[in-house]
Scaffold this active site. Structure first.
Site, PDB file in Angstrom:
ATOM      1  N   GLU A  59      14.164 -19.902 -11.090  1.00  9.09           N
ATOM      2  CA  GLU A  59      15.399 -19.314 -11.607  1.00  9.09           C
ATOM      3  C   GLU A  59      16.570 -20.287 -11.704  1.00  9.09           C
ATOM      4  O   GLU A  59      17.403 -20.188 -12.591  1.00  9.09           O
ATOM      5  CB  GLU A  59      15.820 -18.124 -10.728  1.00  9.09           C
ATOM      6  CG  GLU A  59      14.863 -16.944 -10.745  1.00  9.09           C
ATOM      7  CD  GLU A  59      14.758 -16.284 -12.118  1.00  9.09           C
ATOM      8  OE1 GLU A  59      15.764 -16.266 -12.852  1.00  9.09           O
ATOM      9  OE2 GLU A  59      13.650 -15.808 -12.459  1.00  9.09           O
ATOM     10  N   SER A 320       5.364  29.178  31.222  1.00  9.31           N
ATOM     11  CA  SER A 320       5.276  28.770  32.639  1.00  9.31           C
ATOM     12  C   SER A 320       5.499  27.283  32.860  1.00  9.31           C
ATOM     13  O   SER A 320       5.281  26.800  33.966  1.00  9.31           O
ATOM     14  CB  SER A 320       3.885  29.104  33.164  1.00  9.31           C
ATOM     15  OG  SER A 320       3.707  30.489  33.217  1.00  9.31           O
TER      16      SER A 320
END
Ligand SMILES: [Zn+2]
Ligand SMILES: [Zn+2]
Length: 747
Positions: A59, A320
């Site tokens: 690039e 429980s």
């Protein structure tokens, strides 16, 4: 530059998608960003040298040397444009491309001018690496994919830093022509273009030639896959909590999470026939308290049964499951030891008469039996002795949020499930049993901060609970017990809420604590639903999966725990009359040292036909013997069940104590002739209490000659009589009667 910033402030705030990572850095879950794009945040560390070199070479090879704009390239482009050859894109530096990606403008000379200024601005505020990072984050890949990380993940299913040179090359050229080079659609063309660039790199000697030859030979099979969707409930939860954090690094173990999601899904599918539709699972690593798996529901995509509900945070009844904490608290209060005897018989706790799950009563039971069998009456008895406030205080310490809010309204029924908890809270609580009673909050995000543990229970009390909850022979083993033959040793507790709406099974060993909840998010109860048969098999499957062939040592007995012999009748220190004793654990200095009182001295005649009190004791012909000192609710139970037991002979019929002792029975409340105002709105009731002699075991209360209750003399009775003049009578088990008249009205 300052002036430029002031006049034209430049904001660099791209909206990223939220990415949720597992503990190993792999991607668990990705969300679209608010613009419905896949723009995943690439960290600097994810830009590998190969990626950096390739990008810059392709690039903008002078990227590290120019000030944002490459004057040479710009000049060249300017002249090419003048000669109308239309190849201006080559002039763009990476910096200028970033400017255009952040602020797209029409392609005019004016725009170009602005972009050049913007490029200078960007360079002034960011380092070259940061600009490169912005570039890889913003570069478009066609469709709704932006940035190299999203492309890498969706096309190659890996993070950018582990991409091969061939893959990096492919990803660097796709943005040039995102449509014609799209992976999966035109792989042959993409491969050809990739190799063309690799060939150029070879000529430019960018990498060594063997590396490039290998890269060129690499097949290209990329195609777009769906974004990862693991751990959806936790991902949504964290995204909501941290909306501006692009990468959420969790503590979840990727493969464990995937395995348990599948296991839970398959298991829950088998329950659908029973009209049971949802399940949730939480796994905590006890040593670190990091959550390693988080399955909020069995099927997130199941819209008809609320698959998106997070079962780990849903407030449900615990059944429980709080009993281990209760008994541990009672051990620490010195009230009980594992062999202490409790009475599992019908008992009235101020109007509350608990029943057991199987609707049976077991008479005299030890604490360990009561806990292992999850008996209700003994648990309520212990809570009434300990006081609900003591248990609530522990739950507050363990950060139970709903219970904290409910605390003023909670009573004895809380130990049977009359309160609200979440799977997260319960599992974290049980992890403190595995951590010698030290409580710390479980966490989901990798975090350096250290949470100081809170001391919830003693090491001794937790060890005792661990021993009880690991007993291999238990009624709450699943019916289909084949699961257990290679199960690592674990301690666990099941729970079933009232109305069979919630099935719980929470288990732990030294390594892990696993919480399982099964039920319906709709709240619908199912007769088959219970902790033992529905939730526990999944708990066992999970332990087999995560800790198979475990090397974890079982918890060591803490030095603060000792052994002593106790009387089997009460579990207390034996007295002279105690003949059968058994070895028990106790915590020296904490556990009660009270002597056994399972028998009491009674004067009887020589043939033991009658008993005497000090008033009627004859001068000769009487002897003192030890006879059972059973509490009234126990003898009542024996009588009702026709269970034979050693009785105290009836009292001397010639005894005149009844006559002599006028206060043998006295109604202490309400007071004769008084007026009482009750409220129907607030449900206030009239309390009935009486004083009786110590050998009185039962009182019978009548309101307007109708029996309302039979109780022990120590208990109060409550009634709501009709308004007007009310007759209240109390009769004791020796036939003595007391009556008061009161006036009752309602507001
Ligand atoms: Zn005894
Ligand atoms: Zn007497």
């Amino acid at each position: 530059m300052l002036l430029l910033d002031l006049l034209f402030p430049f904001r660099v705030e791209p909206h990223y998608s939220t990415l949720v990572e597992a503990a190993d850095g792999s991607v668990l879950h990705a969300f679209l960003n608010q613009e419905d794009k896949w723009r995943l945040y690439t960290e600097l560390s994810e830009i590998s040298p190969t990626l950096r070199t390739t990008l810059i070479q392709k690039e903008d090879r002078w990227f590290y040397y120019h000030p944002g704009v490459n004057p040479l390239a710009l000049g060249r482009a300017f002249f090419t444009n003048l000669s109308r050859h239309q190849r201006s894109s080559g002039a763009s530096t990476i910096t200028m491309q970033v400017v255009r990606l952040l602020e797209p403008r029409p392609r005019t000379y004016l725009s170009k001018g602005i972009e050049i200024l913007r490029a200078f601005q960007l360079e002034a505020h960011y380092s070259k690496d940061e600009i490169l990072q912005l570039y890889v984050n913003l570069v478009p890949y066609g469709s709704n994919i932006e940035g190299i990380k999203a492309a890498s993940l969706l096309y190659f299913q890996k993070p950018p830093e582990v991409l091969s040179l061939a893959e990096v090359m492919a990803l660097t050229i796709i943005p040039n022509r995102p449509n014609s080079l799209r992976p999966g659609k035109s792989n042959a063309y993409l491969q050809q273009e990739r190799n063309r660039w690799l060939q150029r790199f070879k000529e430019e000697k960018l990498f060594d030639s063997q590396t490039i030859t290998d890269a060129m030979a690499e097949p290209l099979t990329a195609k777009r896959v769906a974004a990862p969707r693991s751990a959806p409930h936790l991902s949504l939860r964290l995204k909501k909590e941290f909306p501006d954090t692009p990468i959420l690094k969790t503590t979840l173990q990727r493969s464990r999470q995937a395995t348990l999601e599948k296991l839970t899904y398959n298991y829950a599918s088998r329950l659908k026939a029973m009209n049971i539709h949802n399940a949730a699972v939480l796994v905590i690593n006890n040593r670190t308290m990091a959550v390693e798996a988080y399955v909020g529901s069995s099927d997130f995509n199941d819209n008809s049964d609320g698959g998106q509900v997070d079962g780990i945070r849903a407030v449900r009844s615990p059944g429980s499951t709080l009993k281990p904490l209760l008994y541990a608290t009672a051990f620490d209060a010195g009230l009980l030891t594992p062999k202490s005897v409790l009475y599992d018989v019908p008992t009235n706790f101020q109007g509350f008469e608990p029943e057991n799950f199987d609707q049976q009563f077991h008479g005299k039971v030890s604490v360990e039996f009561a806990l292992a069998n999850s008996l209700n009456v003994p648990a309520v008895q212990v809570l009434s002795e300990l006081g609900p406030a003591a248990l609530i205080e522990k739950l507050r310490k363990a950060e139970f949020r709903t219970i904290r809010k409910q605390s003023s309204k909670l009573g004895l029924s809380m130990i049977l499930g009359g309160c609200g908890v979440t799977l997260e809270e319960l599992t974290t609580l049980f992890a403190s049993f595995a951590n010698q009673g030290q409580f710390s909050k479980a966490y989901y995000l990798q975090q350096p901060e250290f949470h100081n543990p809170v001391s919830l229970l003693s090491e001794e009390a937790t060890f005792l609970i661990n021993q009880i909850l690991t007993q291999p022979i238990r009624p709450d083993l699943p019916n289909n017990y084949a699961y257990t033959y290679r199960l690592p040793r674990i301690a666990w507790k099941t729970g079933t809420s009232f109305g069979k709406k919630d099935a719980w099974s929470i288990g732990y060993n030294a390594h892990y604590t696993v919480g399982v909840w099964i039920g319906n998010f709709s709240g619908e109860g199912v007769p088959e639903l219970n902790g033992a048969n529905i939730a526990t098999p999944l708990l066992f499957e999970i332990f087999n999966s995560i800790d198979y062939n475990s090397t974890a040592q079982w918890f060591a007995q803490p030095p603060g725990l000792s052994h002593r012999n106790v009387c089997v009748e009460t579990g207390r220190v034996p007295s002279a009359f105690c003949t059968h004793s058994v070895e028990d654990y106790y915590i020296p200095g904490v556990s009660s040292a009270r002597s056994c009182e399972h028998k009491k001295r009674v004067w009887v005649d020589i043939r033991r036909r009658m008993s005497y009190c000090p008033y009627c004791l004859p001068e000769t012909g009487a002897e003192q013997v030890f006879l059972p000192n059973d509490p009234p609710q126990l003898t009542q139970y024996y009588e009702n069940r026709h269970i034979s037991y050693e009785k105290i002979p009836p009292h001397n019929p010639a005894c005149t104590r009844v006559l002599r002792n006028a206060s043998a029975l006295k109604i202490t409340y309400p007071v004769e002739g008084s007026t009482y105002r009750l409220s129907r709105k607030d449900q206030t009731r009239l309390a009935l209490t009486a004083q009786a002699t110590s050998d009185t075991k039962t009182l019978y209360w009548y309101v307007n000659d109708a029996l309302v209750s039979s109780t022990t003399p120590q208990q109060s009775v409550f009634c709501q009589p009709a308004a007007g003049k009310v007759k209240i009578s109390c009769v004791d088990d020796q036939g003595r009667v007391q009556t008061v008249w009161v006036q009752v009205s309602y507001e």
